[in-house]
Scaffold this active site. Structure first.
Site, mmCIF file in Angstrom:
data_model
loop_
_atom_site.group_PDB
_atom_site.id
_atom_site.type_symbol
_atom_site.label_atom_id
_atom_site.label_comp_id
_atom_site.label_asym_id
_atom_site.label_seq_id
_atom_site.Cartn_x
_atom_site.Cartn_y
_atom_site.Cartn_z
ATOM 1 N N LYS A 1 2.622 4.472 7.397
ATOM 2 C CA LYS A 1 2.018 5.133 6.246
ATOM 3 C C LYS A 1 2.453 6.587 6.084
ATOM 4 O O LYS A 1 2.279 7.156 5.018
ATOM 5 C CB LYS A 1 0.489 5.026 6.315
ATOM 6 C CG LYS A 1 -0.005 3.592 6.177
ATOM 7 C CD LYS A 1 0.339 2.993 4.821
ATOM 8 C CE LYS A 1 -0.172 1.574 4.696
ATOM 9 N NZ LYS A 1 0.077 0.988 3.375
HETATM 10 N N1 PMP Z 1 -0.726 -2.789 9.193
HETATM 11 C C1 PMP Z 1 -1.597 -1.787 9.170
HETATM 12 C C2 PMP Z 1 -2.253 -1.372 10.440
HETATM 13 C C3 PMP Z 1 -1.916 -1.152 7.965
HETATM 14 O O1 PMP Z 1 -2.801 -0.135 7.936
HETATM 15 C C4 PMP Z 1 -1.288 -1.606 6.775
HETATM 16 C C5 PMP Z 1 -1.620 -0.952 5.460
HETATM 17 N N2 PMP Z 1 -2.812 -1.361 4.856
HETATM 18 C C6 PMP Z 1 -0.380 -2.671 6.852
HETATM 19 C C7 PMP Z 1 -0.114 -3.228 8.077
HETATM 20 C C8 PMP Z 1 0.291 -3.258 5.635
HETATM 21 O O2 PMP Z 1 1.216 -2.402 5.025
HETATM 22 P P1 PMP Z 1 1.310 -2.397 3.465
HETATM 23 O O3 PMP Z 1 0.070 -1.753 2.941
HETATM 24 O O4 PMP Z 1 2.528 -1.571 3.163
HETATM 25 O O5 PMP Z 1 1.416 -3.789 2.973
#
Ligand code: PMP
Length: 346
Positions: free
Chosen positions: A48
């Site tokens: 992120k």
């Molecule tokens: N794994 C974790 C620990 C996350 O916080 C997130 C984001 N919500 C994701 C995977 C998935 O990533 P994305 O939001 O880019 O689909």
């Protein structure tokens, strides 16, 4: 490019260029070569960081943000941490609406990083005024000069990964990647990375990982939003009770669903077999590999890249707590003794 002996201007210069690490043991019974894109090497310990920096810098370029302004977001924790980190360096206030499903550790971390946190009930519908989406919207309306990142409905979330994660993986695999396996929450990671990779080679197969209790897989297959699919589950950051526009369903070939229990055990197995201490969704992504491998989905020369989104330290009170695992009943079915590796000397 980051170098180990380099001096950096600030922590934000360390975002991106995460390593691709070969998995030597955990999937060795399957055909193919398996590599993990280990996003915990970002300074905020998750993927992120990429979207936080990219989206904030885009807003600055458009003249929407100036120092002292407030940045608002809904987040299960990781995005909040990254936004808080970027806000500190760039001089913004950070206000976060988070789900009560988020671990206490994550909420404490956000506060430590100077963010103001609103904890909202997890098991209410997205249009309920108490949901973290509605709370964030309300705060955005109330706070003058605020910017709402809105990661689930922000195309820049996809762009961030299209511009960084995708090219990095293409380069690291020297264009030899055959499969991308990634969890889908907002869908930004999988969509942006897949778009870039498929532009280089349309044959790259893209597999999304979804949770039981989430609507994403069924929506991908039928384009139908089926409320009956929704029920509570424990993995944070994966799956959804709505359809995010930050997911480009057209670049994803298929979705695999994984259980809370198997994902938890697989996360623990990654640590024990590869020495990589990663989060719950890394366990989920690896669990999808296990299921696909059992079905004979991979061939000898395949190069499979799995995204490990964050670090294990964020789950000490959950997946890596024997007490928590016991409470969930996760030790029962596998007959795994909770304190297997511990001896108390009295
Ligand atoms: N794994 C974790 C620990 C996350 O916080 C997130 C984001 N919500 C994701 C995977 C998935 O990533 P994305 O939001 O880019 O689909």
């Amino acid at each position: 490019m980051k170098h180990k002996n380099q001096v950096f201007d600030n922590v934000l210069d360390l975002i991106g260029q995460t390593p691709l690490i070969k998995l030597n043991k955990i999937a060795s019974k399957f055909k193919g070569n398996f590599y993990a894109k280990v996003e915990s090497f970002n300074p905020g310990h998750s993927s992120k960081d990429r979207i936080a920096l990219y989206i904030i810098e885009q807003a600055e370029k458009k003249g929407i943000l100036s120092p002292g302004d407030t940045i608002i977001e809904t987040t299960s924790g990781n995005t909040g941490f990254s936004i808080a980190m970027v806000s500190i360096i760039k001089g913004y206030d950070c206000v976060l609406a988070v789900s009560s499903k988020s671990s206490a550790d994550k909420i404490d971390m956000l506060k430590t990083m100077g963010a103001k946190v609103y904890v909202c009930p997890a098991h209410v519908s997205a249009d309920d005024p108490r949901s973290y989406y509605q709370v964030a919207k309300c705060l955005h309306e109330e706070i003058k000069g605020s910017v709402y990142i809105n990661q689930y409905f922000n195309e820049l979330n996809i762009d961030a990964h299209y511009k960084s994660t995708g090219p990095e993986i293409w380069k690291q695999t020297e264009g030899k990647i055959t499969h991308l396996v990634a969890c889908s929450g907002t869908g930004g990671t999988i969509s942006g990375t897949a778009k870039y990779l498929k532009e280089q080679n349309p044959e790259v197969k893209v597999i999304g990982v979804d949770a039981f209790g989430s609507v994403i897989k069924k929506y991908h297959e039928t384009r139908e939003f089926d409320e009956k699919e929704i029920y509570p589950y424990r993995i944070e950051g994966l799956g959804k009770n709505l359809i995010p526009t930050a997911t480009n369903f057209d670049v994803i070939d298929e979705f695999v669903k994984v259980t809370d229990e198997e994902s938890a055990h697989t996360a623990r197995l990654i640590a024990k077999s590869e020495g990589l201490f990663v989060g719950y969704t890394s366990g989920a992504a690896m669990q999808a590999i296990m299921q696909l491998g059992e079905q004979g989905a991979f061939k000898e020369d395949d190069n499979i890249v799995i995204i490990f989104p964050d670090h294990g330290s964020r789950y000490m009170s959950k997946v890596y707590s024997d007490k928590w695992m016991n409470e969930q009943g996760f030790f029962d079915s596998k007959n795994e003794a909770a304190a297997q590796n511990i001896q108390y000397i009295k």
